[in-house]
Design an enzyme around this catalytic site. Structure first.
Site, PDB file in Angstrom:
ATOM      1  N   ASP A  34       0.827  -1.208   0.000  1.00  0.00           N
ATOM      2  CA  ASP A  34       0.000   0.000   0.000  1.00  0.00           C
ATOM      3  C   ASP A  34       0.863   1.260   0.000  1.00  0.00           C
ATOM      4  OD1 ASP A  34      -1.942  -1.878   0.283  1.00  0.00           O
ATOM      5  OD2 ASP A  34      -2.478  -1.363   2.339  1.00  0.00           O
ATOM      6  N   LYS A  73      -5.635  10.335  11.544  1.00  0.00           N
ATOM      7  CA  LYS A  73      -5.498   9.661  10.253  1.00  0.00           C
ATOM      8  C   LYS A  73      -6.520  10.121   9.218  1.00  0.00           C
ATOM      9  CE  LYS A  73      -5.038   5.181   8.010  1.00  0.00           C
ATOM     10  NZ  LYS A  73      -4.903   3.712   8.184  1.00  0.00           N
ATOM     11  N   ASP A  84      -4.523   2.621  -4.687  1.00  0.00           N
ATOM     12  CA  ASP A  84      -3.132   2.821  -4.281  1.00  0.00           C
ATOM     13  C   ASP A  84      -2.604   1.603  -3.536  1.00  0.00           C
ATOM     14  OD1 ASP A  84      -4.641   3.113  -2.002  1.00  0.00           O
ATOM     15  OD2 ASP A  84      -3.490   4.784  -1.203  1.00  0.00           O
TER      16      ASP A  84
END
Length: 787
Positions: free
Chosen positions: A487, A554, A717
């Protein structure tokens, strides 16, 4: 198989309701042959038809009822209105549609029915020919215009105002809900109204094991390789379905122009992704099936019983009452979502069961308008689903894992337990330190220590535990089928940092070679913690002494480069707090007040950390405003060669009042207006442009993997391959990332925009933000670019 996919949807329902091309509804003797979903529709028809008939009789006899609603409902038979309402509501509720959109769907279904009935009375031959023609072709705007012309020619056209359609639709839905008790109209926490199924619907479906009939249309995986995309409208499923196209883009002219675009890399990439053969991970499926059938919640499966809503405080000030209202509304919304989650859970298991004995299954893919790749079948297990959906799949083609592959399997296993910010060797050490628990999870997942259930991604962790057991027992000869994912670390900021050669942002997201992986979320959390500790604001001080964790920072940090707003961060922080609070209160105070205060702190902390990215986002917004001033949508071409069109039209809001359960409802309708919506164009350009960049990188990687014979799993991604090919994959990811950003991509975008602008506005386009001194070639040596 594809015919079955569509049969699970509209076509099967169509055959069960009394529409104009059937003389009578299906007889009672046919009930045993009907799938459960069709049975439920039929069960709803009779009580709904009774109340609709009562309403129309009152209207005909001059009772005080909504005239607009009666205009449509009186013009159609009660049975037909009931069947159409039941079918549309079931589909719309499964899609999570709002009340306004559902009401219009219901009314339009009735109007279509009336027009077809009128044609039938005039000429059954003309009706049959029209239906055959419509059944063979997808419903484009041009064909809809042709259909209207056909009705006008036949003297069957029925035109109703927006107000009439909305009121008739809402009234039909209200009568359906009241008569059956199957669905209710709810108000969400944001004041919006939607229709949701009640617990009785869920229980009925649980007994029948056939949720798929209500959640249709369901696109199923294929058991043969999908048709290669060779044009914007030809590819994917072998049998063409309505609306089938490579790129999801509402603008009709875009698709006309796309036919003439030479973009072999785009076609090859989508074909490469969808040619990967998969199979159901039988070991994970068996565990999940046993947990679900036993009523368990292990691994984060949906709860079976609703959460209790706290009692309203008898005494208390306005702040206490407001806090209770927020908490009660959140629990109420969560309970509503759990109903849909349980239905979705059973749907995934149903599809897994259906395909578990197939040696190979395939997922046809398509693109969104930015070029991002998505699987078309998403109702069950799929490569881009959640933890459970992905864990139910594995590659159909396996290879010997080897010792090097075991290293990357260990890295992957540690990642599932949240240790993805450690150096690779430390992740491997963690696996060996916990090997006894890992092997226990594989050998006895339900009656053992259940170590796998403590992971961040429990079912992906369980799949990895099974694979580790295979390696331990068989060594390097073990044939592995498990996708190992690599990732990106904050993909949006990685691409912005590469665009501007930003050494600060690049170091924060692992574009720079480092001994340990950088963690921008922890960096932002530390900066925000320092600000909270030194704040004089009471709400900010609730976060003092280590309360600003990486998890809190996050979501806001991740979405900042996608144009998240400071106000939007309030909800992100609040939702994260609710998740943390399941293990005990994190904040000694009101969560909402604390979230509101932290949104300001995190906003400033993120901006101080990603200065260059902020400059690039500002430039993109200014450029979008110049294009809007010129009255131009925004076109650009991705590095892979896909033309992207960003065109958000102006819309106007109309309010129509209808009445439901003796209450006035004010329904807001958004209608397209003239011109371009400059605000949306400016707000959307940064995330859309960056998504088109990460989509191009994915396409380049997919084409390289195809050439190297590497089966690939992609989630924008995140790139998955067999463990023994992970080392090669890391090299491909770095090579293609560096190759994409050797040219000055922002300068190319500016040149494309200048070509679209009239000469007199060229000087209005702002100069590009300054380029930094990040060495793009050094990314080749970054161990943790994708980790």
């Amino acid at each position: 198989m594809e015919h079955e996919s569509r049969a699970l949807g509209a076509e099967r329902y169509r055959s069960a309701r009394p529409l104009p091309w059937r003389d009578e509804p299906s007889s009672a003797e046919q009930e045993g042959d009907l799938p459960p979903g069709r049975q439920l529709v039929r069960l709803a028809i009779e009580p709904t038809a009774e109340v609709i008939a009562e309403f129309t009789n009152r209207a005909i006899n001059g009772a005080a009822v909504s005239v607009d609603a009666a205009d449509i409902l009186c013009a159609i038979g009660a049975n037909e209105a009931a069947a159409l309402t039941a079918r549309v509501v079931m589909h719309s509720a499964a899609e999570g549609m709002m009340l306004t959109a559902t009401a219009l769907r219901v009314a339009d279904a009735m109007i279509d029915h009336m027009q077809l009935m009128s044609v039938r009375q005039r000429s059954t031959k003309a009706l049959k020919k029209h239906l055959q023609k419509q059944g063979r072709k997808s419903q484009t705007n041009r064909r809809r215009r042709n259909t209207r012309s056909f009705f006008e020619k036949m003297g069957a056209d029925r035109t109703f105002t927006m107000k009439q359609r909305l009121r008739a639709g809402v009234k039909a839905i209200e009568l359906f809900c009241d008569a059956t008790g199957l669905f209710v109209i709810d108000t969400t926490g944001f004041g919006k109204r939607r229709i949701r199924p009640t617990e009785s619907v869920h229980r009925w479906l649980e007994q029948q094991h056939a949720r798929c009939e209500l959640l249709s249309p369901i696109h199923l995986p294929m058991i043969v390789e999908p048709r290669r995309w060779v044009s914007p409208h030809k590819g994917g499923y072998i049998t063409k379905f309505p609306g089938q196209r490579l790129v999801k883009q509402a603008n009709r002219k875009y698709h006309e122009q796309l036919r003439d675009v030479d973009m072999p890399d785009v076609y090859d990439a989508v074909n490469a992704v969808q040619s990967t053969p998969w199979r159901i991970n039988a070991r994970v499926y068996e565990v999940v099936r046993e947990i679900w059938d036993g009523g368990g919640l292990l691994g984060g499966l949906p709860e079976r019983d609703p959460q209790p809503v706290p009692a309203r405080p008898v005494d208390g000030d306005e702040e206490t009452l407001a806090r209770w209202k927020r908490e009660a509304m959140n629990i109420y919304d969560a309970n509503n979502k759990q109903v849909a989650q349980r239905i979705g859970m059973s749907q995934r298991l149903w599809i897994a069961e259906k395909f578990k004995d197939e040696p190979e299954i395939y997922y046809p893919h398509a693109l969104d308008f930015r070029g991002r790749v998505y699987p078309i079948p998403v109702g069950g297990p799929n490569p881009q689903g959640d933890d459970l959906s992905k864990s139910l799949l594995e590659f159909a083609r396996g290879e010997a894992i080897g010792d090097q592959g075991a290293h990357w399997l260990a890295v992957h296993l540690a990642n599932q337990f949240g240790h993805d910010k450690l150096p690779f060797d430390e992740r491997v050490d963690w696996v060996f330190a916990n090997e006894a628990l890992i092997l226990d999870s594989a050998r006895d997942p339900l009656d053992g220590e259940r170590f796998w259930a403590t992971a961040d991604n429990p079912f992906l962790a369980l799949a990895a535990c099974f694979e580790w057991l295979g390696y331990v027992e068989n060594g390097g000869d073990w044939i592995t089928h498990l996708p190992i994912h690599l990732d990106g670390s904050n993909s949006g900021l990685q691409h912005f940092s590469a665009l501007l050669r930003d050494p600060v942002g690049g170091a924060a997201v692992n574009l720079v070679p480092q001994e340990r992986p950088a963690d921008i979320y922890s960096d932002v959390a530390k900066l925000a913690q320092a600000k909270a500790d030194h704040s004089e604001d009471a709400a900010s001080l609730l976060w003092a002494d280590g309360k600003v964790t990486r998890k809190i920072a996050k979501r806001p940090t991740m979405t900042y480069t996608y144009s998240a707003t400071r106000f939007g961060m309030v909800d992100q922080i609040y939702q994260t707090l609710r998740e943390i609070d399941r293990d005990g209160a994190h904040i000694d105070g009101d969560n909402y007040a604390a979230s509101f205060a932290m949104s300001y702190i995190l906003w400033d902390s993120i901006q101080e950390t990603v200065i260059a990215a902020s400059a690039a986002m500002d430039w993109l917004r200014q450029a979008a405003r110049v294009m809007t001033k010129a009255g131009k949508p925004i076109w650009w071409t991705t590095p892979a060669g896909l033309p992207v069109l960003q065109d958000y039209p102006n819309t106007r809001r109309d309010m129509i009042r209808v009445y439901h359960q003796s209450k006035e409802l004010r329904l807001i309708v958004h209608l397209d207006d003239k011109g371009i919506d400059g605000r949306r164009q400016a707000n959307a350009i940064a995330p859309n442009y960056i998504h088109s960049m990460d989509a191009s990188h994915l396409m380049a990687v997919a084409n390289r993997c195809k050439a190297e014979g590497i089966d690939l799993a992609v989630v924008h991604d995140s790139f998955g391959c067999l463990a023994n090919r992970a080392f090669e994959m890391r090299g491909i990811l770095r090579d293609e990332f560096v190759s994409q950003y050797r040219p000055n991509r922002l300068a190319e975008l500016r040149d494309e925009l200048l070509a679209q602008l009239p000469d007199e506005l060229h000087d209005k386009l702002p100069p590009l933000p300054p380029i930094g001194d990040l060495n793009i070639e050094a990314i080749q040596r970054s161990e943790y670019l994708f980790a």
